[in-house]
Design an enzyme around this catalytic site. Structure first.
Site, PDB file in Angstrom:
ATOM      1  N   GLU B  29       0.845  -1.195   0.000  1.00 41.69           N
ATOM      2  CA  GLU B  29       0.000   0.000   0.000  1.00 41.69           C
ATOM      3  C   GLU B  29       0.881   1.247   0.000  1.00 41.69           C
ATOM      4  OE1 GLU B  29      -2.247  -0.736   3.567  1.00 41.69           O
ATOM      5  OE2 GLU B  29      -3.026  -2.624   2.774  1.00 41.69           O
ATOM      6  N   ALA B  59      -5.701  -4.294   1.130  1.00 38.03           N
ATOM      7  CA  ALA B  59      -6.184  -5.602   1.521  1.00 38.03           C
ATOM      8  C   ALA B  59      -4.976  -6.468   1.830  1.00 38.03           C
ATOM      9  CB  ALA B  59      -7.024  -6.207   0.394  1.00 38.03           C
ATOM     10  N   GLU B  60      -4.674  -6.634   3.118  1.00 40.12           N
ATOM     11  CA  GLU B  60      -3.428  -7.314   3.501  1.00 40.12           C
ATOM     12  C   GLU B  60      -3.446  -8.783   3.119  1.00 40.12           C
ATOM     13  OE1 GLU B  60      -4.926  -5.052   5.333  1.00 40.12           O
ATOM     14  OE2 GLU B  60      -3.411  -3.487   5.333  1.00 40.12           O
ATOM     15  N   GLN B  82       2.247  -2.196   5.803  1.00 40.66           N
ATOM     16  CA  GLN B  82       2.532  -0.793   6.123  1.00 40.66           C
ATOM     17  C   GLN B  82       2.989  -0.587   7.570  1.00 40.66           C
ATOM     18  OE1 GLN B  82      -0.685   2.203   5.351  1.00 40.66           O
ATOM     19  NE2 GLN B  82       0.796   2.740   3.777  1.00 40.66           N
ATOM     20  N   PHE B  83       2.278  -1.218   8.503  1.00 37.57           N
ATOM     21  CA  PHE B  83       2.641  -1.163   9.918  1.00 37.57           C
ATOM     22  C   PHE B  83       2.398  -2.543  10.527  1.00 37.57           C
ATOM     23  CE2 PHE B  83       2.123   3.410   9.420  1.00 37.57           C
ATOM     24  CZ  PHE B  83       3.021   3.952  10.338  1.00 37.57           C
ATOM     25  N   GLY B  85       0.929  -3.576  13.116  1.00 37.94           N
ATOM     26  CA  GLY B  85      -0.404  -3.908  13.616  1.00 37.94           C
ATOM     27  C   GLY B  85      -1.412  -4.242  12.525  1.00 37.94           C
ATOM     28  N   TYR B  88      -2.194  -8.605  10.814  1.00 33.62           N
ATOM     29  CA  TYR B  88      -3.116  -9.675  11.243  1.00 33.62           C
ATOM     30  C   TYR B  88      -4.149 -10.077  10.188  1.00 33.62           C
ATOM     31  CZ  TYR B  88      -0.672  -8.348  15.440  1.00 33.62           C
ATOM     32  OH  TYR B  88       0.336  -8.046  16.313  1.00 33.62           O
ATOM     33  N   PRO B  89      -4.683  -9.176   9.390  1.00 30.68           N
ATOM     34  CA  PRO B  89      -5.594  -9.645   8.328  1.00 30.68           C
ATOM     35  C   PRO B  89      -4.901 -10.597   7.350  1.00 30.68           C
ATOM     36  CG  PRO B  89      -5.848  -7.284   8.635  1.00 30.68           C
ATOM     37  CD  PRO B  89      -4.650  -7.703   9.455  1.00 30.68           C
ATOM     38  N   HIS B 129       0.217   0.816  15.698  1.00 28.71           N
ATOM     39  CA  HIS B 129       1.361   1.279  14.905  1.00 28.71           C
ATOM     40  C   HIS B 129       2.699   0.971  15.569  1.00 28.71           C
ATOM     41  CE1 HIS B 129      -1.862   3.576  13.029  1.00 28.71           C
ATOM     42  NE2 HIS B 129      -1.057   3.822  12.020  1.00 28.71           N
TER      43      HIS B 129
END
Ligand SMILES: Cc1ncc(C[n+]2csc(CCOP(=O)(O)OP(=O)(O)O)c2C)c(N)n1
Lengths: 388, 336
Positions: B29, B59-60, B82-83, B85, B88-89, B129
């Site tokens: 992203e 959309a991870e 990106q970060f 946290g 998890y997805p 983050h």
């Protein structure tokens, strides 16, 4: 079997071109070319996509469907006899699987779920390769790169993203192959399927989403998964769709050819909802009488995909004793080979449990493997001692 | 040699990989025109095109799942999450697909996917983050997990990760992105220290202090401060969190007899526990004290005004060193 006579010619230039400018239909009425009674009916849009299908080829579709049903029965019996740990039957879905996979080219790539044994057969998987996953001897059956077919996927919907990524790779390569992702109606609720549609639409990836709506996700009916017809859903992602009679092998073949052709010509993804029915249990561990009305099964049995094609062949005078005998002999031979290859399969070696976790050695696993092999060696000779 | 920030060093490493292997593709992203929220991919899309440096939808699971398909096709995707946290997805795709594909297919299908994750705290950002999710992945067989601590390693190890036929989780300490260091851009990958090896970054004799990622700098600072008071700390930068180079840690503990482990991640079920247990198994008779863990607390990552309490700092580490040495420390007098 990877590319058969029906598969060839799937992209002949005489066929109508569907492109982004000439978008496909979306959802709508069920595409049908053969009625449940076995009458060939004409369809203005789709007839042209199967006009090359000769009588002989109809016979070969009939053979594949019959053989696959026989494998299914043999596998179910083997499971009952303790030779297979589990089997996910595809009884009733033969037309969806044979019709769609016979539309594929050798260089196309397929990402199936666990129920696509019919597709595996058409792609050229060996019978032992189909059996061994379900016997528990390996977690993959065939070499994916040999027959361009990924291994059975257990995580629902996951493979829709793999298919889309592979299709993006085809795009990068500038090739004209296409990708098929198979999944069920239940899978459409999973986030991965939605994400796959987002990616496929964003990048116009040459992927065909082939959803076998067999009406049940284990015990959950399709109405629990989707408030609208499944074929309506992709439209929100900007993906055209078709709703095809999944028990009509010709209609499935035609629809899949349309979608693959579109993908090859840069027209992007297509979603096919094949409306079919799972006539057996979800797996051999399932008991559908706990959740399913027996009348429903009866209604669908009247639409049996094999009986339907058989009636068509009969009405055309093609179902002679010679064809019946060939098909029977083939099914007998395949069933016998499936059984033998299953029963004769050697067990894996204990230390195989440690192999192939990584492509290069990993010190942690090497240590555990070493310790476990020493442990196993400590039993060496103990059986003789016990015999004394 | 040039002086580069951590972020620029990774950027240079990515550029080198993109140049040397046409199968390398970056995806994530905001990694294109923006160059990533930390600018790690700055300028790469401009130079390599939108098909090699791909801005993806948000959309991870999609990023990692499509990377699986690309790897099937022979590509070597480098995904940016990106970060920390937001990984998890994508967890399912990472642990159920990326990690297992090689085993599942008995080596027929390789997953040379690198997943870059800016991780850890110390930058005063809001929730999600500043996490340290490494233990979820070190617990998953089939993944290699790396954390870099300095620009030179960042430059070489990102290339090693991309060249690896195994999937690599590549944890970048985001609070060090702007730290500068000497980077030899002509360094040969073939002769560079393997990313699997730990490195002794400060030799010492009294106690072994194990750290990785953002805390390597803190650990070195602690060792310098301790040296002023006559305590000799051997600092080990793990570099690889899975597999851990235990022989290097073992050799150090056999020499010092004492072990302190520090990480930002919460303590329970963390890497500190793994290292303490493994070293105890491997060299129990050399240990003169129980291993000590100085870690983040077992709490969700706190809001930024409290993060300095959560993160191990120089003084907390030195307090742990005192504990390992049996000197007066904050827990003196406490039974058990
Ligand atoms: C992520 C995930 N959740 C749950 C399951 C357990 N499970 C296996 S099959 C199945 C139903 C799937 O139904 P559908 O997608 O309609 O495919 P079908 O089995 O009907 O072919 C479920 C819930 C799973 N395999 N993966």
């Amino acid at each position: 079997m990877l590319t058969d006579e029906v598969g060839k010619g799937a992209t002949s230039a005489s066929r109508p071109v569907h492109s982004a400018e000439n978008p496909l239909r979306s959802g709508g009425s069920l595409i049908q070319l053969i009625t449940p009674k076995g009458e060939r009916i004409s369809h203005p849009e789709f007839d042209v996509w199967v006009k090359d299908v000769s009588d002989e080829q109809l016979g070969s579709l009939y053979e594949d469907m019959t053989v696959i049903r026989r494998i299914d029965a043999e596998a179910t019996a083997l499971q009952r006899q303790g030779e297979l740990a589990l089997w996910p039957p595809l009884l009733g879905q033969e037309a969806s699987q044979i019709g769609s996979s016979r539309a594929l080219r050798e260089d196309d790539f397929v990402f199936p779920s666990y129920r696509e044994s019919g597709v595996a057969y058409v792609r050229g998987a060996e019978l032992a390769e189909i059996a061994r996953v379900w016997r528990g001897n390996a977690s993959y059956g065939w070499d994916p790169q040999r027959i361009n077919l990924a291994t059975p996927q257990i995580i629902i919907g996951s493979q829709s993203l793999h298919a889309t990524g592979y299709a993006m790779g085809i795009q990068h390569d500038g090739a004209d192959s296409a990708v098929m992702a198979y999944f069920g109606d239940g899978a459409t609720s999973e986030g991965d399927v939605s994400e796959a549609m987002v990616f496929a639409a964003s990048f116009q990836a040459p992927v065909v989403f082939f959803c076998q709506n067999n009406h049940w996700a284990i015990s959950e009916p399709v109405r629990l998964q989707s408030h609208v017809q499944i074929a309506d859903r992709p439209n929100g992602f900007g993906i055209p769709s078709m709703r095809v009679d999944g028990n009509d092998v010709l209609a499935v073949l035609a629809a899949t050819r349309v979608a693959l052709d579109r993908a090859r010509k840069g027209g992007g993804p297509t979603f096919i909802e094949a409306v079919t029915y799972r006539m057996g249990p979800h797996t051999t561990a399932d008991d559908p009488t706990r959740y399913r009305d027996p009348n429903e099964l009866e209604d669908w049995a009247a639409k049996d995909p094999i009986a339907r094609l058989k009636a068509l062949l009969d009405s055309k005078g093609l179902l002679d004793e010679a064809l019946e005998a060939t098909v029977r002999a083939k099914a007998d031979a395949v069933a016998a080979e499936f059984r033998a290859s299953c029963i004769d399969m050697p067990d894996p070696a204990p230390l195989d449990v440690f192999n192939h976790v990584y492509s290069t050695p990993n010190s942690w696993i090497e240590r555990q493997k070493d310790h476990y092999s020493r442990y196993l060696e400590s039993f060496a000779g103990s059986s003789e001692e016990g015999a004394l | 040699m040039s002086k580069l920030t951590f972020a620029r060093a990774i950027n240079a490493g990515l550029r080198k990989s993109l140049e040397s292997d046409p199968k390398v593709v970056l995806m994530g992203e905001d990694i294109g025109a923006l160059g990533g929220v930390f600018r790690v991919t700055d300028g790469l899309q401009k130079d390599f095109g939108t098909h090699r440096v791909v801005d993806t939808p948000l959309a991870e699971s999609g990023i990692i799942g499509t990377a699986v398909g690309l790897a099937y096709r022979g590509y070597r995707p480098v995904c940016e999450i990106q970060f920390d946290g937001f990984i998890y997805p994508a967890f399912d795709q990472i642990v159920s697909q990326v990690a297992k594909m090689h085993y599942r297919t008995q080596g027929r299908v390789k997953m040379p996917i690198t997943i870059r994750v800016p991780f850890g705290g110390g930058i005063g950002s809001p929730e999600h983050h500043s996490e340290s999710p490494e233990a979820y992945f070190t617990h998953t067989s089939g993944l290699r997990v790396i954390s870099v601590s300095n620009p030179q390693d960042a430059y070489t190890m990102i290339q090693q990760a991309i060249a690896s036929d195994d999937p690599v989780l590549f944890f970048e300490p985001k609070r060090r992105y702007h730290d500068k260091g000497e980077v030899d851009e002509a360094a040969e990958l073939a002769t560079a220290l393997s990313m699997e090896k730990a490195r002794v970054v400060n030799a010492g004799s009294d106690v072994t202090l194990v750290a990785y990622g953002p805390l390597v700098k803190t650990a070195r600072d602690a060792a310098l401060a301790a040296a002023d008071e006559g305590t000799s700390i051997e600092v080990i930068d793990l570099r690889s969190l899975a597999p851990i180079d235990f022989p290097t840690v073992e050799a150090s503990v056999r020499k010092t007899g004492r072990l302190v482990i520090t990480h930002e991640a919460a303590q329970s079920g963390g890497l500190g526990a793994e290292i303490a247990a493994s070293i105890t198994e491997r060299c129990f008779n050399y240990l003169e004290a129980a291993p000590v863990r100085i870690t983040g607390f077992d709490v969700p990552y706190p809001y930024s005004k409290l993060e300095m309490h959560h993160l191990p700092d120089l003084d907390r580490i030195l307090d742990g060193v005192d504990r390992a040495l049996g000197r007066r420390n904050s827990l003196s007098g406490l039974e058990g």
